[in-house]
Design a protein around this motif. Structure first.
Motif, short mmCIF file in Angstrom:
data_model
loop_
_atom_site.label_atom_id
_atom_site.label_comp_id
_atom_site.label_asym_id
_atom_site.label_seq_id
_atom_site.Cartn_x
_atom_site.Cartn_y
_atom_site.Cartn_z
N GLY A 293 44.17 48.52 34.92
CA GLY A 293 43.06 47.87 35.48
C GLY A 293 42.62 46.65 35.15
N SER A 294 42.97 46.26 34.00
CA SER A 294 42.67 44.80 33.61
C SER A 294 43.23 43.89 34.63
CB SER A 294 42.59 44.54 32.23
OG SER A 294 43.98 44.88 31.84
N GLY A 295 44.17 44.01 34.97
CA GLY A 295 44.80 42.99 35.89
C GLY A 295 44.65 43.05 37.40
N TRP A 296 43.79 43.93 37.46
CA TRP A 296 43.47 44.35 39.23
C TRP A 296 42.71 43.27 39.85
CZ3 TRP A 296 42.47 50.36 39.19
CH2 TRP A 296 43.66 51.19 39.07
N GLN A 297 42.80 43.27 41.24
CA GLN A 297 41.82 42.48 41.85
C GLN A 297 41.13 43.49 42.87
OE1 GLN A 297 42.58 38.90 43.91
NE2 GLN A 297 42.17 37.54 42.10
N LEU A 298 39.67 43.76 42.90
CA LEU A 298 39.32 44.58 43.93
C LEU A 298 38.28 44.13 44.67
CD1 LEU A 298 38.64 47.39 41.04
CD2 LEU A 298 40.49 47.45 42.76
N GLY A 299 38.16 44.16 45.98
CA GLY A 299 37.40 43.49 46.92
C GLY A 299 37.51 42.13 46.82
N GLY A 300 38.93 41.77 46.49
CA GLY A 300 39.05 40.21 46.27
C GLY A 300 38.50 39.41 44.80
N ALA A 301 38.13 40.29 44.10
CA ALA A 301 37.49 39.60 43.00
C ALA A 301 38.32 40.28 41.81
CB ALA A 301 35.97 39.90 42.73
N ALA A 302 38.45 39.49 40.77
CA ALA A 302 39.23 39.99 39.52
C ALA A 302 38.34 40.81 38.53
CB ALA A 302 40.01 38.61 38.72
N VAL A 303 39.08 41.84 38.18
CA VAL A 303 38.04 42.56 37.42
C VAL A 303 37.94 41.97 35.90
CG1 VAL A 303 38.63 44.77 35.71
CG2 VAL A 303 39.30 44.98 38.01
N LEU A 304 36.57 41.95 35.46
CA LEU A 304 36.23 41.45 34.20
C LEU A 304 36.69 42.13 33.05
CD1 LEU A 304 32.63 40.34 35.27
CD2 LEU A 304 34.61 38.94 35.24
N SER A 305 36.66 43.24 32.92
CA SER A 305 36.98 44.08 31.96
C SER A 305 36.95 45.55 32.14
CB SER A 305 35.93 44.01 30.69
OG SER A 305 34.71 44.73 31.16
N VAL A 306 37.80 46.32 31.31
CA VAL A 306 38.05 47.71 31.40
C VAL A 306 37.53 48.42 30.14
CG1 VAL A 306 39.73 49.62 31.84
CG2 VAL A 306 39.85 47.31 33.21
N ASN A 307 36.89 49.41 30.28
CA ASN A 307 36.29 49.99 29.19
C ASN A 307 36.89 51.39 29.12
OD1 ASN A 307 34.92 51.48 26.88
ND2 ASN A 307 33.02 50.25 27.25
N ASN A 308 37.55 52.00 28.16
CA ASN A 308 38.09 53.15 28.28
C ASN A 308 37.03 54.54 27.77
OD1 ASN A 308 40.72 52.76 28.85
ND2 ASN A 308 41.27 52.01 26.75
N SER A 309 35.80 54.20 28.12
CA SER A 309 34.55 55.19 27.93
C SER A 309 33.64 54.79 29.15
CB SER A 309 34.16 55.23 26.64
OG SER A 309 33.31 54.18 26.26
N ASP A 416 40.45 49.77 48.04
CA ASP A 416 41.57 48.88 46.93
C ASP A 416 41.81 49.61 45.75
OD1 ASP A 416 41.38 46.90 48.97
OD2 ASP A 416 39.92 45.59 47.49
N VAL A 417 40.83 50.28 45.17
CA VAL A 417 41.09 51.05 43.95
C VAL A 417 42.73 52.21 44.21
CG1 VAL A 417 40.60 53.11 42.61
CG2 VAL A 417 39.07 51.11 43.11
N CYS A 418 42.21 52.81 45.28
CA CYS A 418 43.68 53.61 45.61
C CYS A 418 44.87 52.95 45.81
CB CYS A 418 43.38 54.68 46.97
SG CYS A 418 42.05 55.90 46.63
N ALA A 419 44.76 51.55 46.43
CA ALA A 419 45.88 50.76 46.40
C ALA A 419 46.30 50.42 45.21
CB ALA A 419 45.59 49.73 47.31
N ARG A 420 45.78 50.07 44.59
CA ARG A 420 46.20 49.55 43.13
C ARG A 420 46.70 50.84 42.41
NH1 ARG A 420 44.09 45.92 45.40
NH2 ARG A 420 46.28 46.24 46.29
N LEU A 421 45.98 52.10 42.36
CA LEU A 421 46.48 53.10 41.84
C LEU A 421 47.98 53.42 42.24
CD1 LEU A 421 43.58 55.52 41.75
CD2 LEU A 421 44.69 54.52 39.80
N ALA A 422 48.21 53.35 43.54
CA ALA A 422 49.44 53.39 44.01
C ALA A 422 50.72 52.45 43.75
CB ALA A 422 49.44 53.50 45.68
N GLU A 423 50.13 51.12 43.41
CA GLU A 423 51.09 50.46 42.94
C GLU A 423 51.46 50.54 41.33
OE1 GLU A 423 49.11 46.87 43.52
OE2 GLU A 423 49.08 46.78 45.85
N SER A 424 50.58 51.31 40.69
CA SER A 424 50.88 51.37 39.35
C SER A 424 51.47 52.84 38.95
CB SER A 424 49.57 51.41 38.42
OG SER A 424 48.76 52.33 38.92
#
Length: 742
Positions: A293-309, A416-424
């Motif tokens: 997730g940290s390398g994703w772009q969602l809605g054209g915006a880069a993800v700032l951070s991913v928290n595993n909780s 976009d989330v589902c598209a990134r999940l498919a790519e990963s």
């Protein structure tokens, strides 16, 4: 010459106009459907400024294609434009997508601007009058958009513009009266109606602004609306109903002008857009988000951070025997800016997406609120709805990609989330994950509140200490009412009721109130420390997010049902065409068994998740467990569980498997019978061959006799006769042993 058409239009009857235009080869269906077709083309995205397709140009091209046909007859183009205007108004009555309406009207204006000069002189003022009427309707659409979004100044300005354009239409229509008296009369009637209604509403909006700012009475503006309501110029029952709704709303405010009015001093508003991810297990979703997730772009915006909780407090550390708990991962996005039609900043929201191991994922927007009036809070709560008016929603308020509603941004983020999940995915050939969105939910937490004597902002304040005191103030009805799909009058919230069957009321141990409707939750807890409300807010978000989970489950069952129907079609084809072997049918039955196994696994997973949600072991506090139970009881959770279980049972009881088995058994019996017949034929053929061989053996004996007793010509004749006798004997023997038909 157009009297019948105009008289019919005055009565709301469109068919004579369409029939007349169609008689002149105009394709009226294409014109009437134009705003509807425009509404299906990227309605949430404003026209691009980089040379991409402009929907107004598309509309202009469609209108222009009919323009030359209409211009061949007197009054044709004004009537064609009038048909377009009426089509837009009809769509406006049922649609909250305003941009396609504007695009259609703008397309008509472009046609008039580029080709109006070529019209016959008598038609020009009439056509220009209709276009001015179109401009007035466009301004009214802007006024409604401003009303829905709570922007009073743009609302007043738009209504003033509508009045000015209507006045212009009437003036132009008077110039066309000599050549088109009936059409001119109709346009003037419409224009004067808009002028009368619009002027009263514009003044009412101005009076409402002063009322909310200084407490100035509303008697005069309400009286002016009443005069307009009863005016002879108002012929439309639609305009009369709108004026009446405005008047009654203003009178409701005026009646309570001197009451204590609510002011939220401190609080938080949260917008929840739940969704589920189909075709990917929730735990796998959480793992992929954490890993990629940290390398994703969602809605054209880069993800700032991913928290595993999910940053939940310790109350959510439950004691489930299988060590199941509510947890997951969250993705933080840049802040989202919401701007009004006049460019004014309406709000700034923190944005994140929460992914749950239970599958109840959701997009979450939050904002702290301070010094908020009931009118402002009402507008903030409406902002969550897909029916909310057009604003500009963007990450950071920057130029570039933007959305016209917060709900549209949430939808794009889930896709976009589902598209990134498919790519990963480690196995790219798997079916792509799909989002299953649920309904939106708005959560308002009030930490500190006060009252003012009347609505004036500068009035002295009295601090509120209890939830009961808060809920008795004028404006508290905003907290106890669901977000409506549309707003029909000025300050409509003033007529909302405090108590209704739509509200579930939960009182906490210290007197705080948790009020839940179908799409809102209000936590009224003045005097409570903000951190003590965190758990209740999380409970509200958790229960609201379950809507997406149910949506995903329902669609999973639909998928199963469709696959079973495909099996049914294949079985019907086999039975109808008498094709396919028993082995193929057995393979089909095995496929169906696998599908049943998937359904059983799905059903088990659903029951397990529902049991955990209901279980007191989900959380570590019995008090919080009771709150969750009460909130679930106050929602439609129980009904949705019952509905889902009934649907699972209906799908699971499909009798297709027994049909396949029966068909396979019948096919096996047929094949066994065919095999027996084949074996019988084979034995018969073998016996024939043996008989021929035996006959051939006799010929050998004859040859021996021939060789021993005869010579020369007589010997040859005898040999030929012997061979012939042997062949006849072979045929007789073969015929005797050849198998007969069954």
């Amino acid at each position: 010459m157009h009297r019948d058409i105009v008289d019919a239009l005055a009565q709301g009857e469109l068919r004579p106009l369409r029939a007349w235009l169609a008689g002149n080869q105009v394709e009226t269906d294409r014109l009437v459907e134009l705003p509807q077709r425009a509404a299906t083309v990227d309605t949430e995205q404003p026209p691009a400024s980089d040379g991409a397709a402009d929907r107004a140009e598309i509309a202009a091209a469609e209108i222009l294609a009919q323009w030359s046909k209409a211009s061949a007859v007197p009054g044709g183009v004004p009537l064609l434009l009038l048909l377009v205007l009426i089509a837009v108004e009809a769509e406006w009555n049922i649609s909250y997508h305003f941009r396609p309406l504007h695009d259609t009207l703008a397309g008509a204006a472009r046609c008039m601007r580029d080709h109006g000069a070529a019209l016959d002189a008598p038609d020009r003022p009439a056509a220009r009058a209709v276009v001015a009427l179109m401009d007035s309707v466009a301004a009214q659409i802007n006024a409604e958009n401003a009303m829905v979004t709570g922007q009073l100044a743009p609302h007043e300005e738009a209504m003033s513009t509508a009045v000015a354009r209507a006045h212009q239409a009437a003036e132009l229509a008077r110039r066309a009266a000599a050549e088109h008296p009936d059409l001119s009369r109709y346009i003037i009637m419409r224009a004067e109606e808009i002028e009368t209604c619009g002027l009263a509403v514009a003044r009412a909006v101005g009076g409402l602004r002063r009322f909310l700012d200084t407490g100035e009475p509303l008697d005069d503006v309400a009286a002016e609306i009443e005069r307009a309501e009863s005016s002879d110029a108002i012929a439309s029952s639609g305009y009369q109903s709108e004026l009446r709704a405005h008047r009654l709303a203003l009178l409701s405010l005026e009646e309570r002008r001197n009451d204590p009015w609510l002011r939220i001093d401190r609080g938080r508003i949260t917008y929840v857009y739940p969704f589920a991810v189909r075709r990917t297990a929730p735990r796998e979703v959480v793992e992929r988000v954490g890993a990629h997730g940290s390398g994703w772009q969602l809605g054209g915006a880069a993800v700032l951070s991913v928290n595993n909780s999910l940053n939940l407090d310790d109350v959510w550390n439950g004691s489930d025997a299988f060590n199941r708990r509510y947890g997951g991962a969250l993705v933080e996005l840049p802040d989202v800016a919401v701007q009004g039609s006049d460019g004014q900043r309406l709000g700034n929201l923190r944005a994140e997406i929460r992914f749950s191991r239970l599958g109840n994922h959701y997009v979450r927007f939050t904002a702290d609120i301070a010094d908020v009036t009931p009118a402002e809070l009402h507008s903030m709560m409406l902002r969550a709805a897909p029916e909310y008016g057009h604003v500009r929603v963007s990450f950071g308020g920057q130029e570039g990609r933007a959305w016209e509603r917060l709900a549209a941004l949430a939808t794009d983020l889930t896709e976009d989330v589902c598209a990134r999940l498919a790519e990963s995915a480690e196995t790219p050939d798997l079916r792509r994950p799909e989002p299953s969105p649920g309904m939106f939910h708005v959560i308002v937490a009030v930490n500190a509140a006060s009252t003012t004597q009347g609505p004036a902002r500068s009035a002295p304040r009295h601090e509120m200490r209890t939830a009961r005191e808060l809920l008795e103030a004028m404006g508290a009805q905003v907290l106890t009412s669901p977000v409506t799909p549309m707003v029909g009058s000025l300050a409509e919230w003033g007529r909302y009721v405090r108590e209704s069957d739509l509200i579930a009321d939960i009182t906490g141990s210290t007197g705080e109130k948790l009020l839940r409707t179908s799409n809102t939750t209000a936590i009224a807890a003045p005097g409570m420390a903000a951190f003590t409300q965190t758990t209740k807010m999380t409970v509200a978000e958790f229960t609201a997010s379950l809507d997406g989970l149910f949506a995903g489950w329902s669609l999973e069952l639909v998928d199963h049902y469709q696959r079973v129907e495909e099996f049914r079609v294949r079985v019907d084809a086999v039975e109808r065409e008498q094709s396919g072997s028993a082995a193929a049918l057995r393979a089909l039955a095995r496929e169906l068994d696998l599908e049943r196994t998937r359904l059983n696994d799905f059903s088990t997973s659903v029951r397990s998740t529902i049991t955990l949600i209901r279980s007191p072991s989900l959380v570590s506090s019995p008090v919080v467990a009771d709150i969750i139970r009460l909130v679930l009881d106050g929602s439609n959770f129980r009904e949705r569980v019952t509905e889902l279980q009934a649907l699972i049972e209906d799908v699971a009881q499909d009798q297709l498997g027994s049909s396949i088995e029966k068909l396979a058994r019948r096919r096996e019996e047929q094949e066994a019978h065919e095999e027996e017949r084949r074996e019988t034929r084979q034995r018969a053929k073998l016996e024939v061959i043996l008989a021929v061989i035996a006959a051939a053996g006799m010929s050998g004996v004859v040859q021996v006799l021939q060789a021993g007793f005869f010579e020369s010509v007589r010997a040859a004749a005898w040999a030929l006769a012997s061979v012939a006798a042997i062949l006849v004997l072979a045929v007789i023997v073969g015929g005797f042993f050849w198998p007969r038909r069954d």
